[in-house]
Scaffold this motif. Structure first.
Motif, PDB file in Angstrom:
ATOM      1  N   PHE A 179       0.820  -1.221   0.000  1.00 60.16           N
ATOM      2  CA  PHE A 179       0.000   0.000   0.000  1.00 60.16           C
ATOM      3  C   PHE A 179       0.852   1.268   0.000  1.00 60.16           C
ATOM      4  N   ASP A 205      11.697  -1.327   7.400  1.00 55.82           N
ATOM      5  CA  ASP A 205      10.812  -2.495   7.381  1.00 55.82           C
ATOM      6  C   ASP A 205      11.540  -3.645   8.062  1.00 55.82           C
ATOM      7  N   ARG A 261      12.592  -5.730   1.314  1.00 60.58           N
ATOM      8  CA  ARG A 261      11.495  -4.799   1.000  1.00 60.58           C
ATOM      9  C   ARG A 261      11.918  -3.361   1.241  1.00 60.58           C
ATOM     10  N   HIS A 285      -1.135  -1.055  14.339  1.00 52.82           N
ATOM     11  CA  HIS A 285      -0.982   0.410  14.307  1.00 52.82           C
ATOM     12  C   HIS A 285      -0.984   1.091  15.680  1.00 52.82           C
ATOM     13  N   SER A 328       3.552 -11.192   4.019  1.00 51.51           N
ATOM     14  CA  SER A 328       3.987 -10.447   5.203  1.00 51.51           C
ATOM     15  C   SER A 328       4.009 -11.275   6.476  1.00 51.51           C
ATOM     16  N   THR A 353       2.208  -0.427   8.555  1.00 49.40           N
ATOM     17  CA  THR A 353       2.384  -1.837   8.906  1.00 49.40           C
ATOM     18  C   THR A 353       1.040  -2.551   8.787  1.00 49.40           C
TER      19      THR A 353
HETATM   20  N1  NAD Z   1      -8.146   1.661   1.522  1.00 54.21           N
HETATM   21  C1  NAD Z   1      -7.231   1.729   2.458  1.00 54.21           C
HETATM   22  O1  NAD Z   1      -7.270   2.636   3.253  1.00 54.21           O
HETATM   23  C2  NAD Z   1      -6.160   0.659   2.559  1.00 54.21           C
HETATM   24  C3  NAD Z   1      -5.862  -0.170   1.473  1.00 54.21           C
HETATM   25  C4  NAD Z   1      -4.812  -1.083   1.600  1.00 54.21           C
HETATM   26  C5  NAD Z   1      -4.110  -1.163   2.783  1.00 54.21           C
HETATM   27  N2  NAD Z   1      -4.442  -0.360   3.829  1.00 54.21           N
HETATM   28  C6  NAD Z   1      -3.711  -0.440   5.117  1.00 54.21           C
HETATM   29  O2  NAD Z   1      -2.346  -0.151   4.923  1.00 54.21           O
HETATM   30  C7  NAD Z   1      -1.532  -0.938   5.781  1.00 54.21           C
HETATM   31  C8  NAD Z   1      -0.446  -1.627   4.982  1.00 54.21           C
HETATM   32  O3  NAD Z   1      -1.037  -2.542   4.096  1.00 54.21           O
HETATM   33  P1  NAD Z   1      -0.150  -3.411   3.106  1.00 54.21           P
HETATM   34  O4  NAD Z   1      -1.082  -4.170   2.257  1.00 54.21           O
HETATM   35  O5  NAD Z   1       0.892  -2.577   2.473  1.00 54.21           O
HETATM   36  O6  NAD Z   1       0.551  -4.389   4.154  1.00 54.21           O
HETATM   37  P2  NAD Z   1       1.804  -5.335   3.910  1.00 54.21           P
HETATM   38  O7  NAD Z   1       1.591  -6.542   4.740  1.00 54.21           O
HETATM   39  O8  NAD Z   1       2.039  -5.503   2.432  1.00 54.21           O
HETATM   40  O9  NAD Z   1       3.034  -4.482   4.486  1.00 54.21           O
HETATM   41  C9  NAD Z   1       3.223  -4.208   5.836  1.00 54.21           C
HETATM   42  C10 NAD Z   1       4.717  -4.124   6.079  1.00 54.21           C
HETATM   43  O10 NAD Z   1       4.966  -3.630   7.395  1.00 54.21           O
HETATM   44  C11 NAD Z   1       6.146  -4.244   7.874  1.00 54.21           C
HETATM   45  N3  NAD Z   1       6.242  -4.098   9.341  1.00 54.21           N
HETATM   46  C12 NAD Z   1       5.424  -4.625  10.284  1.00 54.21           C
HETATM   47  N4  NAD Z   1       5.821  -4.247  11.513  1.00 54.21           N
HETATM   48  C13 NAD Z   1       6.910  -3.477  11.352  1.00 54.21           C
HETATM   49  C14 NAD Z   1       7.788  -2.790  12.250  1.00 54.21           C
HETATM   50  N5  NAD Z   1       7.594  -2.821  13.571  1.00 54.21           N
HETATM   51  N6  NAD Z   1       8.828  -2.103  11.737  1.00 54.21           N
HETATM   52  C15 NAD Z   1       9.045  -2.055  10.407  1.00 54.21           C
HETATM   53  N7  NAD Z   1       8.255  -2.684   9.500  1.00 54.21           N
HETATM   54  C16 NAD Z   1       7.192  -3.382   9.961  1.00 54.21           C
HETATM   55  C17 NAD Z   1       6.007  -5.666   7.391  1.00 54.21           C
HETATM   56  O11 NAD Z   1       7.237  -6.346   7.402  1.00 54.21           O
HETATM   57  C18 NAD Z   1       5.440  -5.468   5.990  1.00 54.21           C
HETATM   58  O12 NAD Z   1       6.439  -5.381   5.001  1.00 54.21           O
HETATM   59  C19 NAD Z   1      -2.472  -1.920   6.455  1.00 54.21           C
HETATM   60  O13 NAD Z   1      -2.733  -1.479   7.745  1.00 54.21           O
HETATM   61  C20 NAD Z   1      -3.734  -1.862   5.666  1.00 54.21           C
HETATM   62  O14 NAD Z   1      -4.847  -2.033   6.466  1.00 54.21           O
HETATM   63  C21 NAD Z   1      -5.434   0.564   3.730  1.00 54.21           C
END
Ligand code: NAD
Length: 411
Positions: free
Chosen positions: A15, A36, A41, A79, A168, A74
């Motif tokens: 995202f 990350d 990544r 969050h 992930s 994340t």
């Molecule tokens: N319409 C919307 O508003 C919408 C759409 C898609 C995603 N999202 C939100 O965006 C967020 C990300 O989604 P995504 O699909 O990219 O997730 P994803 O799983 O692809 O990526 C999350 C990343 O965060 C990293 N991470 C986790 N904890 C960490 C930490 N403590 N330090 C560093 N890195 C860390 C993980 O290793 C992973 O690479 C999610 O919360 C999702 O709900 C919102």
């Protein structure tokens, strides 16, 4: 703050790739850094977006005085604690949805923002979807009268999530995939609550007990022992109206995913289904139909109307971009070259955060507003587990009256 934003982005999944270019190009941002847990990544993201700053971990970002803001991207269940840590370290916070998955986390964020006067802005697409802007404008002008009843939903079937969970979360992906759908309630709640500018006082929740062979849902199957893949909640609002909201994750439907299907006032009403926005006023005994498609649908969608594949293209989300009702004049021109995803909402969310952190004003989706979008969903899960017992919603109140809020139409 009146100081340019030096942003530490936590999480380099899929995202955020849409957001780094927007943050980078915003005139109030000086630079963007990333971290990350998955180092490939992180490095790939830095390379792709030509970022020169990478951090070993989130905690290192917090320790560095050069960073004055954190953007949380994340996974959805992580969050709250990250936002709390960032605020405690004196950083402004942009957070992807949801705000948190516990009422206590959310209450702590609100308290910290009150105490520190730092920015907290939750990037909720539902606030800026064309249907929400339209209904909000009509409610604000009193053209629709008092709010009576509304329905909104976010449909997203599990089969579209499998790959990203596996990437992930690794082997334990089902433990997270089975999160209660209403722990991620903001796409549906934000559309209705921001349209009618009210909040929930009572909630009743219901769930669909899942029995799919992927076994993501059920006792012992996920971290929450959650049996429901689809959830519905009914909210009684402080303004006297009622809302029905759905968060569905096992459903034979693809797009549109987030939409208000109906919003009825005492003087006028709005309805939507597959590309058709209808607005009906009742000035007298006779109703008047207003076709508002040109205002609420992207221009490219309207140009394709009549083509053989038109309806099929809509249900496959072909035209996921801006509509004329969205006021792009307020968005800095530097952001123009970047795609504005999720129905033209991304730029507004980034701009709200940047303006809030830079000017010290409140974002429209500030901590108090975000709390009201999130908490009813969390409580609806408790209600559903108690066979739909109606619960009084925990309300953290309004933002302080003397803290100016960015006007999404003018600022
Ligand atoms: N319409 C919307 O508003 C919408 C759409 C898609 C995603 N999202 C939100 O965006 C967020 C990300 O989604 P995504 O699909 O990219 O997730 P994803 O799983 O692809 O990526 C999350 C990343 O965060 C990293 N991470 C986790 N904890 C960490 C930490 N403590 N330090 C560093 N890195 C860390 C993980 O290793 C992973 O690479 C999610 O919360 C999702 O709900 C919102």
């Amino acid at each position: 703050m009146k100081e340019k934003i030096r942003l530490g982005v936590v999480g380099c999944g899929s995202f955020v790739q849409n957001f780094i270019p927007l943050f980078k190009l915003h005139p109030y941002v000086q630079w963007v850094a990333v971290t990350d847990l998955i180092k490939d990544r992180q490095h790939d993201t830095a390379k792709k977006h030509e970022l020169t700053r990478e951090y070993d971990c989130f905690e290192d970002m917090l320790k560095d005085d050069k960073i004055n803001a954190i953007a949380i991207f994340t996974q959805r269940q992580l969050h709250g604690p990250l936002a709390i840590a960032a605020l405690k370290a004196g950083k402004n916070v942009y957070s992807a949805v949801p705000m948190g998955i516990k009422v206590e986390e959310i209450a702590e964020i609100v308290e910290l923002v009150k105490k520190t006067h730092l920015t907290y802005s939750m990037g909720e697409t539902g606030y800026y979807r064309p249907c929400s802007i339209f209904c909000r404008e009509k409610m604000r002008s009193n053209e629709m009268g008092d709010f009576v009843y509304g329905e909104a939903q976010y449909h997203h079937d599990m089969r579209h999530f499998y790959q990203s969970f596996k990437r992930s979360e690794g082997e334990d992906w089902k433990k997270v995939a089975g999160m209660p759908p209403m722990y991620y309630p903001t796409h549906s709640t934000a559309m209705i609550l921001s349209s009618v500018e009210s909040y929930a006082v009572r909630v009743t929740g219901f769930g669909y007990r899942d029995h799919h062979e992927d076994e993501c849902f059920g006792t012992g199957k996920n971290y929450w022992d959650n049996p429901f893949s689809n959830m519905t909640m009914v909210l009684q609002l402080a303004n006297g109206g009622t809302a029905r909201l759905n968060e569905n994750r096992r459903i034979g439907w693809y797009g549109p995913q987030s939409y208000i299907s109906s919003l009825y006032g005492t003087k006028a009403s709005y309805e939507y289904s597959v590309g058709q926005h209808s607005y009906v006023t009742l000035p007298d005994q006779k109703a008047v139909y207003h076709n508002v498609n040109d205002l609420l649908n992207p221009k490219v969608l309207e140009e394709a109307r009549g083509q053989e594949s038109f309806m099929n293209d809509i249900v496959n989300l072909k035209w996921n971009t801006e509509a004329p009702i969205q006021n792009l004049d307020r968005i800095p021109g530097s952001l123009a070259p970047v795609h504005n995803g999720h129905d033209g909402t991304h730029k507004f969310m980034v701009d709200d955060f940047c303006k809030a952190a830079y000017t010290g004003k409140l974002s429209p989706t500030n901590a108090w507003v975000a709390a009201r979008f999130n908490i009813p969903g969390l409580m609806s899960f408790d209600s559903a587990l108690k066979d739909g017992e109606t619960l009084k919603v925990v309300d953290l109140g309004d933002a302080p009256k003397d803290w100016e809020i960015i006007d999404p139409y003018k600022d």
